[in-house]
Structure formats: C-alpha cells, structure tokens
Scaffold this motif. Structure first.
Motif, PDB file in Angstrom:
ATOM      1  N   UNK A  17       0.849  -1.198   0.000  1.00  0.00           N
ATOM      2  CA  UNK A  17       0.000   0.000   0.000  1.00  0.00           C
ATOM      3  C   UNK A  17       0.881   1.243   0.000  1.00  0.00           C
ATOM      4  N   UNK A  18       0.779   2.004  -1.076  1.00  0.00           N
ATOM      5  CA  UNK A  18       1.517   3.269  -1.164  1.00  0.00           C
ATOM      6  C   UNK A  18       0.531   4.413  -0.983  1.00  0.00           C
ATOM      7  N   UNK A  19       0.929   5.396  -0.198  1.00  0.00           N
ATOM      8  CA  UNK A  19       0.046   6.534   0.038  1.00  0.00           C
ATOM      9  C   UNK A  19       0.040   7.424  -1.197  1.00  0.00           C
ATOM     10  N   UNK A  20      -1.128   7.999  -1.476  1.00  0.00           N
ATOM     11  CA  UNK A  20      -1.258   8.924  -2.599  1.00  0.00           C
ATOM     12  C   UNK A  20      -1.937  10.195  -2.099  1.00  0.00           C
ATOM     13  N   UNK A  21      -1.880  11.253  -2.903  1.00  0.00           N
ATOM     14  CA  UNK A  21      -2.526  12.500  -2.500  1.00  0.00           C
ATOM     15  C   UNK A  21      -4.040  12.358  -2.443  1.00  0.00           C
ATOM     16  N   UNK A  22      -4.572  11.431  -3.217  1.00  0.00           N
ATOM     17  CA  UNK A  22      -6.027  11.222  -3.220  1.00  0.00           C
ATOM     18  C   UNK A  22      -6.521  10.605  -1.921  1.00  0.00           C
ATOM     19  N   UNK A  23      -5.606   9.965  -1.253  1.00  0.00           N
ATOM     20  CA  UNK A  23      -5.985   9.225  -0.052  1.00  0.00           C
ATOM     21  C   UNK A  23      -5.801  10.148   1.157  1.00  0.00           C
TER      22      UNK A  23
END
Ligand code: FES
Length: 111
Positions: free
Chosen positions: A88-94
């Motif tokens: 799981x990579x964090x994204x700006x959408x999350x």
C-alpha cells in the motif's frame, strides 16, 4: 499528505500519523513503532505485514494483486478487508487511511 490511523489489535490504542504521498504503509508503521514485522521487506514472501483496513478505506485503495491475495490466504486473522501493508503506497487522493493491527501480532516495543 495522508492521515494514517493505526488501531491496536484490541482497539484500545490509536496512533495518528501524517505521512506524505509516495510513502509505503509498512515503512510508516515500522517507523512509528507499530508491530508490523515485514520480515521479507516487501518482497511478498512473508505476510507478516498484514493489516486490516477500515472498510470505507479499503474500497478506495487499488485492488490487491493476485500474488498478494494468495499470500493473504495464508496469513492469520484474515478478514475481507485485509491487505499487506508493504503493498500500500500513500497517494494524495488518499486523505485518510485507517488500519487495524491483526490479533496475535506481537508488539515490538514490548508494551
Ligand atoms: Fe513480507 Fe509484506 S513485508 S509480504
């Protein structure tokens, strides 16, 4: 930035961490003392990085690969919203992500 919330296995402790996009959930958890072993360091060969994702967040994550699903089948205390935190990579959408440590995981801090 994603506000990551780690909930302890018994639900009694919650740790909130602000983490930038591009970070991996496993690394963030380990950095903050969460009991995620991640023995294979993200090579998808151990499943000791297993976390249980809050259902509303689970639906917003990219789907798990077949390889990840297979490995999760072998993990203890698996639920319908289980994932491997090394995938799981964090994204700006999350904006927020809540995950619970599965029961049976031991706390590396010994508390
Ligand atoms: Fe081994 Fe995630 S760290 S599968």
């Amino acid at each position: 930035m994603t506000r990551v919330r780690f909930v302890s296995a018994d639900g009694g402790r919650i740790q909130e961490i602000e983490a930038p996009a591009g970070e991996r959930l496993l690394d963030i958890g380990q950095l903050h003392g969460q009991p995620l072993e991640g023995t294979c360091e993200g090579q998808m060969a151990c499943s000791t990085c297993h976390v249980i994702v809050a259902p509303e967040d689970f639906a917003r994550l990219p789907r798990a690969s077949e390889e990840e699903e297979d490995l999760l089948d072998l993990a203890a205390h698996v639920t319908r919203t289980s994932r491997l935190s090394c995938q799981i990579w964090l994204t700006d959408d999350l904006e927020t992500l809540t995950v619970r440590i599965p029961g049976g995981a031991h706390n590396m801090q010994g508390r």
